[in-house]
Design an enzyme around this catalytic site. Structure first.
Site, PDB file in Angstrom:
ATOM      1  N   SER A  57      -9.642   1.759   2.998  1.00  0.00           N
ATOM      2  CA  SER A  57      -8.774   2.533   2.124  1.00  0.00           C
ATOM      3  C   SER A  57      -7.776   1.694   1.331  1.00  0.00           C
ATOM      4  O   SER A  57      -7.135   2.189   0.399  1.00  0.00           O
ATOM      5  CB  SER A  57      -8.006   3.564   2.956  1.00  0.00           C
ATOM      6  OG  SER A  57      -7.186   2.926   3.924  1.00  0.00           O
TER       7      SER A  57
ATOM      8  N   SER B 257      -9.933  -0.798   7.109  1.00  0.00           N
ATOM      9  CA  SER B 257      -9.397  -0.549   5.766  1.00  0.00           C
ATOM     10  C   SER B 257      -8.725  -1.750   5.105  1.00  0.00           C
ATOM     11  O   SER B 257      -8.329  -1.666   3.948  1.00  0.00           O
ATOM     12  CB  SER B 257      -8.417   0.629   5.795  1.00  0.00           C
ATOM     13  OG  SER B 257      -9.110   1.827   6.019  1.00  0.00           O
TER      14      SER B 257
ATOM     15  N   LYS C 295       0.845  -1.187   0.000  1.00  0.00           N
ATOM     16  CA  LYS C 295       0.000   0.000   0.000  1.00  0.00           C
ATOM     17  C   LYS C 295       0.884   1.242   0.000  1.00  0.00           C
ATOM     18  O   LYS C 295       1.947   1.268   0.637  1.00  0.00           O
ATOM     19  CB  LYS C 295      -0.907  -0.026   1.238  1.00  0.00           C
ATOM     20  CG  LYS C 295      -1.973   1.062   1.287  1.00  0.00           C
ATOM     21  CD  LYS C 295      -2.860   0.855   2.517  1.00  0.00           C
ATOM     22  CE  LYS C 295      -3.946   1.912   2.635  1.00  0.00           C
ATOM     23  NZ  LYS C 295      -4.815   1.676   3.817  1.00  0.00           N
TER      24      LYS C 295
END
Length: 485
Positions: free
Chosen positions: A149, A173, A74
């Site tokens: 996210s 997330s 990420k």
């Protein structure tokens, strides 16, 4: 390389038996990303140096299970010499000079950093629509969000671009996008994994975790990257077990609590149907399932957004246009530099949370909002602890609905915040939690959420593995992927 049909174990065997070199595997991975990402847009940055790293791995020889395996990260996990943006304009050109501990540990084990995945800006969002770099698309339906996210990491795994990816989880997330994409995603206990080198959103809630199609792959990765780090005083010194070696799908005698509050009145009936069917599997496998109550759960969203936004307003003060990142042009003084750089560099959702957090921490509001939220959080932790004193696991839906269409909720912040209502509790209590695929609702994936006692990730892996081996959801191919078999 079609990662939809591979695991870390199967790839390791091919590499160890010299059926495949790490260089070849990396080149095939990059080619697959280039092809599939035209539709998915899972990556912000692809690591152009990955092939050179793979050559070095081949020269040194394949050792552990992760040696030579490409993994995605990420884009809020800093990586030395590779652009790290947190999906924000304010960090659009940020080039770190060091790597996060989790990245260093995986690279030390021979894993290849294949690239940085898209996300909601500074991890603030539930759909990967707040990214400065555009939307990521759900591999099950390209018109739908992948969740957030960590939506880029989830979509990269679900589409077969990589076998595993790292995400971060502040209020769901990892688990929410895992559920939306039909993959497994785990948020470990707070402190199990170092946060050093992870761009902070909310320091008392953030935790790095893993996403993969198969439970055993996440177990392998988490065992490697977990553990104490002297850089991070909140990281635990507890010994990290070999989760992969200890996988056990025997559910006989396991006690499972089902909080009645998790069956939210706004939940999609099709989601509830699939989750109930998954829970019935555990009954069939010999587990005891009983209903419990968590009365304070109804306040979880309010508590979370006060605390998380307050911590975010503090953490994001460092982005001022002076030291690194985006700097506004044509400014006349230092005040203009600060104000214009932040106004132009941050997106609407980030600004909203900074303002909310700053208000909650202000002199006239601190006692009424931040302090009160912290007190309610303590009560909630006590309730969760009391349940887990009697039960081995807590289960329920990961989300109240399956993935929704791109654009459907982005203009309604309150509706977007409610996406986190079922995942927030684990973060507030610091508990390990995961989402494992439970089935399909109207053609889109549904996740079962599993929580356990602090530092008992093994119990989650075992329960998720048991369900995985019963429903074999990993055999299903996302419907938007053409020509896959």
């Amino acid at each position: 390389m079609n990662y939809l049909n591979e695991t870390i174990d199967s790839l390791h065997k091919k590499l160890a038996d010299k059926e495949l070199t790490s260089k070849e595997l990396t080149e095939q991975t990059l080619a697959g990303i280039k092809e599939k990402d035209e539709d998915i847009s899972a990556f912000i940055t692809v690591n152009d140096a990955a092939t050179d790293v793979a050559k070095k791995v081949d020269t040194e020889g394949i050792k552990g299970n992760l040696s030579g395996i490409p993994i995605a990260f990420k884009d809020n996990i800093v990586s030395n010499g590779i652009k790290t943006t947190a999906a924000s304009k304010i960090l659009y050109n940020f080039m770190p000079v060091y790597s996060a501990t989790v990245l260093e540990k995986l690279e030390s084990a021979g894993a290849i950093n294949i690239g940085k995945t898209n996300m909601d800006e500074f991890a603030m969002g539930s759909s990967t629509e707040t990214s400065f770099f555009g939307n990521t698309h759900n591999p099950w339906n390209l018109d739908y969000v992948p969740g957030g996210s960590s939506g880029g990491s989830a979509a990269a795994v679900a589409s077969g671009e990589v076998v595993a990816a790292l995400g971060t989880d502040t209020g769901g997330s990892i688990r929410q996008p895992a559920a939306f994409n039909g993959i497994f995603g785990i948020k470990p206990t707070y402190g199990r994994v170092s946060r050093w080198g992870v761009i902070a959103f909310s320091s008392s809630l953030d935790q790095v975790g893993v996403m993969s199609k198969r439970v055993e792959d996440s177990a392998t990765v988490l065992s490697t990257m977990a553990g104490h780090d002297y850089h991070d005083s909140t990281s635990s010194e507890k010994e990290v077990p070999d989760y992969r070696a200890n996988l056990d799908k025997d559910m006989s005698g396991v006690k499972i609590a089902i909080p009645k509050e998790f069956w939210h009145e706004g939940a999609d009936p099709e989601v509830i149907k699939q989750v109930n069917a998954a829970i019935d599997v555990y009954k069939k496998l010999g587990a005891t399932v009983e209903e419990v109550s968590l009365p304070t759960l109804k306040h979880a969203v309010e508590v979370y957004y006060v605390l998380a936004s307050s911590e975010a307003s503090s953490n994001l003060q460092r982005y001022d246009g002076v030291r690194y990142g985006f700097r506004a042009k044509d400014v006349k003084n230092i005040k203009d530099l600060f104000v214009n750089s932040r106004s132009e560099g941050f997106g609407d959702e980030v600004k909203r949370r900074i303002m909310l957090g700053t208000f909650a921490l202000s002199a006239g509001s601190y006692d009424a909002y931040f302090k009160k939220a912290a007190q309610v959080r303590t009560i909630f932790i006590q309730e969760m602890t009391k349940v887990l004193d009697k039960y081995d696991l807590i289960m329920g839906p990961s989300t109240t609905s399956a993935a929704f269409k791109i654009g459907a909720k982005i203009d309604d912040p309150l509706a977007m915040y409610m996406n986190d209502i079922l995942t927030i509790p684990a973060n507030l209590a610091g508990l390990p939690a995961a989402s494992v695929p439970a089935g399909l609702a109207n053609g889109m994936p549904v996740g079962l959420q599993i929580m356990a006692k602090p530092f008992n990730e093994q119990a989650i892996f075992n329960a998720a593995y048991a369900l995985q081996e019963e429903n074999k959801f990993y055999e299903k191919i996302p419907t938007a992927l053409k020509g896959e078999d």
